[in-house]
Design a protein around this motif. Sequence first.
Motif, short mmCIF file in Angstrom:
data_model
loop_
_atom_site.label_atom_id
_atom_site.label_comp_id
_atom_site.label_asym_id
_atom_site.label_seq_id
_atom_site.Cartn_x
_atom_site.Cartn_y
_atom_site.Cartn_z
N SER A 138 0.81 -1.23 0.00
CA SER A 138 0.00 0.00 0.00
C SER A 138 0.83 1.27 0.00
O SER A 138 0.30 2.35 -0.24
CB SER A 138 -0.93 0.01 1.23
N PHE A 139 2.14 1.17 0.28
CA PHE A 139 2.98 2.36 0.41
C PHE A 139 3.13 3.10 -0.92
O PHE A 139 3.21 2.49 -1.98
CB PHE A 139 4.38 1.99 0.91
N ASP A 140 3.21 4.43 -0.82
CA ASP A 140 3.42 5.24 -2.01
C ASP A 140 4.29 6.46 -1.74
O ASP A 140 4.35 7.38 -2.56
CB ASP A 140 2.08 5.69 -2.61
N ASP A 141 4.99 6.47 -0.59
CA ASP A 141 5.82 7.62 -0.26
C ASP A 141 7.06 7.15 0.51
O ASP A 141 7.00 6.93 1.72
CB ASP A 141 5.03 8.63 0.58
N LYS A 142 8.18 7.01 -0.20
CA LYS A 142 9.40 6.49 0.41
C LYS A 142 9.91 7.39 1.52
O LYS A 142 10.38 6.92 2.56
CB LYS A 142 10.48 6.32 -0.66
N GLU A 143 9.81 8.70 1.34
CA GLU A 143 10.31 9.63 2.34
C GLU A 143 9.59 9.47 3.67
O GLU A 143 10.21 9.53 4.74
CB GLU A 143 10.15 11.07 1.82
N LYS A 144 8.28 9.25 3.62
CA LYS A 144 7.50 9.08 4.85
C LYS A 144 7.87 7.78 5.56
O LYS A 144 7.94 7.74 6.80
CB LYS A 144 6.01 9.08 4.53
N ILE A 145 8.12 6.72 4.80
CA ILE A 145 8.51 5.45 5.41
C ILE A 145 9.90 5.56 6.02
O ILE A 145 10.16 5.03 7.12
CB ILE A 145 8.45 4.30 4.39
N GLU A 146 10.79 6.25 5.36
CA GLU A 146 12.13 6.48 5.92
C GLU A 146 12.05 7.27 7.22
O GLU A 146 12.81 7.02 8.16
CB GLU A 146 13.01 7.19 4.90
N TYR A 147 11.13 8.22 7.27
CA TYR A 147 10.92 8.98 8.51
C TYR A 147 10.48 8.05 9.63
O TYR A 147 10.96 8.16 10.78
CB TYR A 147 9.86 10.06 8.26
N ALA A 148 9.58 7.10 9.33
CA ALA A 148 9.12 6.16 10.35
C ALA A 148 10.27 5.27 10.83
O ALA A 148 10.37 4.97 12.03
CB ALA A 148 7.98 5.30 9.79
N ILE A 149 11.13 4.85 9.90
CA ILE A 149 12.29 4.04 10.29
C ILE A 149 13.22 4.85 11.20
O ILE A 149 13.77 4.33 12.18
CB ILE A 149 13.05 3.55 9.04
N ASP A 150 13.35 6.13 10.91
CA ASP A 150 14.16 6.99 11.78
C ASP A 150 13.56 7.06 13.19
O ASP A 150 14.31 7.06 14.19
CB ASP A 150 14.25 8.40 11.19
N LEU A 151 12.25 7.12 13.28
CA LEU A 151 11.60 7.13 14.60
C LEU A 151 11.91 5.85 15.36
O LEU A 151 12.17 5.88 16.57
CB LEU A 151 10.08 7.28 14.44
N ILE A 152 11.89 4.73 14.66
CA ILE A 152 12.21 3.44 15.28
C ILE A 152 13.64 3.46 15.79
O ILE A 152 13.93 3.05 16.93
CB ILE A 152 12.00 2.29 14.28
N ASN A 153 14.55 3.94 14.97
CA ASN A 153 15.98 3.91 15.32
C ASN A 153 16.36 4.87 16.43
O ASN A 153 17.41 4.73 17.06
CB ASN A 153 16.82 4.19 14.08
#
Length: 409
Positions: free
Chosen positions: A173-188
């Motif tokens: 369902s994803f369509d925005d790589k930048e937003k997903i990278e932001y979420a990964i940053d939150l995890i890290n």
Amino acid sequence: MIRWIIAIAIFLLIEIYAFQAFRTVTKIRWVLSGYTIFSVLIMIFLLYSFSQFDRTVGQSKLMVFTFTLFILVYVPKILLMIVMFGEDIFRLFASAGNYFLTKTTVGAIPSRRKFVSQIALALAAIPFSSLIYGIFEGKYNFKVIRQTIFFPDLPDAFDGFRITQISDVHSGSFDDKEKIEYAIDLINQEESDMMLFTGDIVNTFAKEMYPWIDTFNRIKPYKYGKFSVLGNHDYGEYLKWHSEYAKEMNFKAIKDLYGQIGFELMLNEHRFIEKDGQKIALVGVENWGKNFKKAGDLNKASLGLTDQDFKVLMSHDPSHWEYQVKNDPKHFHLTLSGHTHGLQFGIEIPGFLKWSPAQYIYKQWAGLYEHLGRYVYVNRGFGFHAYQGRAGIWPEITIIQLKKGEKVA
């Protein structure tokens, strides 16, 4: 054929009530004509698109758009219908009272009141605007939610142990790589000891995750490991496959995905997590849902464990906790689940209000629940599915801290 007749009848009933609300508020002919034409075209498009659904293809972009449009248009209109129907009940009682008082039916039925229709339209505007926001912003409005849980029998070495949980990625369902990278940053950014992923890496096909493997490989290593289980969508059950072999190959590829992003997939088994000479058991079952695939085998996964072992269970569907886990004699201290997404729509005001249509389907649908000292935490989901948005129930990264002792009131 009968189900289509019923569906069309329901569509028409909703549309009739919605039209009455607009007609009561305005008498401008071109406005009413435009609204009618627009509504009819949308209804025809929805009925046609749903009739063309191909179970050998699955969730196409057209079908996703169709379902999202359906939610966007008909959730507000259903609310309109409820208010207008309520007014009809009032009018019916008023008419009956008028008949018994005057003994005549002439002019007995009160006309619709403009202010009621105005209230109905104002109320309908709330979910409509929320759903619009959910499509463009809400689906990536990631929230880090922290939860501390107390256990009197937690091994001392694990007092303060922190777990990061994500669930229901639905990468297709994803369509925005930048937003997903932001979420990964939150995890890290979180200093957790271990990370758990409670299933649904894709919607249906393994290939949905391929563009996102590098992104999810940015999740940092954890001292005590990264573990995962399967969710109901990982089995490819919602597709009519051309062959059983194709289904099996897709399932194998999906299981491999978890390893490709650094998670150890647990299939009805357990591991001991050791710290400073003490240990807790991490148990991972395949999907078990009251209304979904029942591949999870709790007995097999916990073979050799006793009721004295401190246990954290990963089980995708929270109905497993309700119907099997919470009363199991082996005493599973904490279960981590996902699956519900909170239906991606609702209202949450901490300490005051927590509502979603999900609560009429699942007893445990978002957050922490307890039964006789046994807990289940239901993650609201990292991604989204079908409706391409989130309104009020935001995508979640959970940080759970285990504490030794009794909960402070």
